[in-house]
Scaffold this active site. Structure first.
Site, PDB file in Angstrom:
ATOM      1  N   GLU A 217      -9.459 -10.796  -7.624  1.00 12.80           N
ATOM      2  CA  GLU A 217      -8.815  -9.570  -7.515  1.00 12.80           C
ATOM      3  C   GLU A 217      -7.648  -9.702  -8.668  1.00 12.80           C
ATOM      4  OE1 GLU A 217      -7.519  -9.757  -3.313  1.00 12.80           O
ATOM      5  OE2 GLU A 217      -9.507  -9.058  -2.640  1.00 12.80           O
TER       6      GLU A 217
ATOM      7  N   ASN B 106      -1.315   0.054   7.369  1.00 13.48           N
ATOM      8  CA  ASN B 106      -0.828  -1.282   7.725  1.00 13.48           C
ATOM      9  C   ASN B 106      -0.061  -2.213   6.697  1.00 13.48           C
ATOM     10  OD1 ASN B 106      -3.204  -1.954   6.183  1.00 13.48           O
ATOM     11  ND2 ASN B 106      -4.270  -2.890   7.768  1.00 13.48           N
TER      12      ASN B 106
ATOM     13  N   TYR C 165     -12.836  -2.577  -2.210  1.00 14.22           N
ATOM     14  CA  TYR C 165     -13.073  -2.518  -0.614  1.00 14.22           C
ATOM     15  C   TYR C 165     -14.691  -2.374  -0.468  1.00 14.22           C
ATOM     16  CZ  TYR C 165      -8.149  -2.105   0.999  1.00 14.22           C
ATOM     17  OH  TYR C 165      -6.929  -2.543   1.482  1.00 14.22           O
TER      18      TYR C 165
ATOM     19  N   HIS D 235      -2.034  -5.405   1.587  1.00 16.51           N
ATOM     20  CA  HIS D 235      -3.320  -6.241   1.563  1.00 16.51           C
ATOM     21  C   HIS D 235      -2.905  -7.595   0.901  1.00 16.51           C
ATOM     22  CE1 HIS D 235      -7.085  -7.502  -0.078  1.00 16.51           C
ATOM     23  NE2 HIS D 235      -6.469  -7.784  -1.241  1.00 16.51           N
TER      24      HIS D 235
ATOM     25  N   LYS E 175       0.701  -1.286  -0.137  1.00 15.88           N
ATOM     26  CA  LYS E 175      -0.035  -0.111  -0.110  1.00 15.88           C
ATOM     27  C   LYS E 175       0.757   1.179  -0.071  1.00 15.88           C
ATOM     28  CE  LYS E 175      -3.626  -2.321   2.604  1.00 15.88           C
ATOM     29  NZ  LYS E 175      -4.576  -1.951   3.796  1.00 15.88           N
TER      30      LYS E 175
END
Ligand code: IDP
Ligand code: MG
Length: 156
Positions: free
Chosen positions: A126, A112, A49, A115, A9
Site C-alpha cells: 500500500e 468509519n 479494496y 484505514h 477517509k
C-alpha cells in the site's frame, strides 16, 4: 521497526477530525514518514479494496472512498501495523470499543474514518501504491531513546 499506511477517509476530513486523529498517533510515539492530501481516483480505490470486490458493500465503499479528499500517511514504529489497528478499533463504528478512534468518533458501519494496513506485507504494498520514494522521509527521531529502551541492543 515496521511501517504502516493510514488513510483518514473522507468523513474524517469533512468532520474536521484530522488533527485529533493525527494527535493520537503522534502522542503514542509513532514517527511520521510521509503525509499528503489527495482525492483517491476511482481506479485506485478499486485496486486498494480489490479483496472486497463482489461483496454487497463494495460499490458503496468505492463511492465513499472517492467522495471527498483524504489524508494519507505512513507511520513507523515497532509493531506499527498491529498497534495502529488496535488504536483504530473494530471495523464497525457501532461495535468499536470506546477509547479507540472508531469507538470514540464513529457510529456508522461504513463511514468509519480510517484505514490502516492489516499486515506488514500489505503495508509495504500500500505504501508503494500511495507514495513515491521522494515523498517519504528518513530522519532520526529526537526522542527515540525515550520511546524505547535501546540500552541492551534490542528495541524494548
Ligand atoms: P477494515 O477497514 O477494518 O480493515 P474491511 O473489512 O477491510 O475493514 O472493510 C473495508 C471497509 O469497507 C471498512 O473500513 C468499511 O468502511 C467498509 N465496510 C466493511 N464491511 C462493511 C459492511 O458490512 N457494510 C458497510 N461497509 C462495510
Ligand atoms: Mg481492511
Amino acid at each position: 521497526m515496521e511501517k504502516t499506511l493510514i488513510i483518514l477517509k473522507p468523513d474524517a476530513v469533512q468532520r474536521r477530525l484530522l488533527g485529533k486523529i493525527l494527535s493520537r498517533f503522534e502522542e503514542k510515539g509513532f514517527q511520521l514518514l510521509g503525509l499528503k492530501m489527495i482525492q483517491i481516483p476511482e481506479s485506485l480505490a478499486r485496486r486498494h479494496y480489490a479483496m472486497h470486490e463482489g461483496k454487497d458493500f463494495f460499490e458503496p465503499l468505492i463511492r465513499y472512498t472517492i467522495s471527498a479528499p483524504v489524508l494519507v500517511m505512513v507511520l513507523k514504529g515497532k509493531n506499527a501495523v498491529e498497534i495502529v489497528r488496535k488504536m483504530m478499533g473494530a471495523t464497525f463504528g457501532s461495535k468499536a470499543e470506546p477509547g479507540t478512534i472508531r469507538g470514540d468518533y464513529a457510529l456508522s458501519n461504513r463511514f468509519n474514518l480510517i484505514h490502516g494496513s492489516d499486515s506488514p506485507t500489505n503495508a509495504e504494498k500500500e505504501i508503494g501504491i500511495f507514495f513515491r520514494k521522494e515523498e517519504l522521509f528518513e530522519y532520526n527521531p529526537a526522542d527515540i531513546q525515550w520511546l524505547y529502551d535501546m540500552s541492551t541492543g534490542d528495541i524494548v
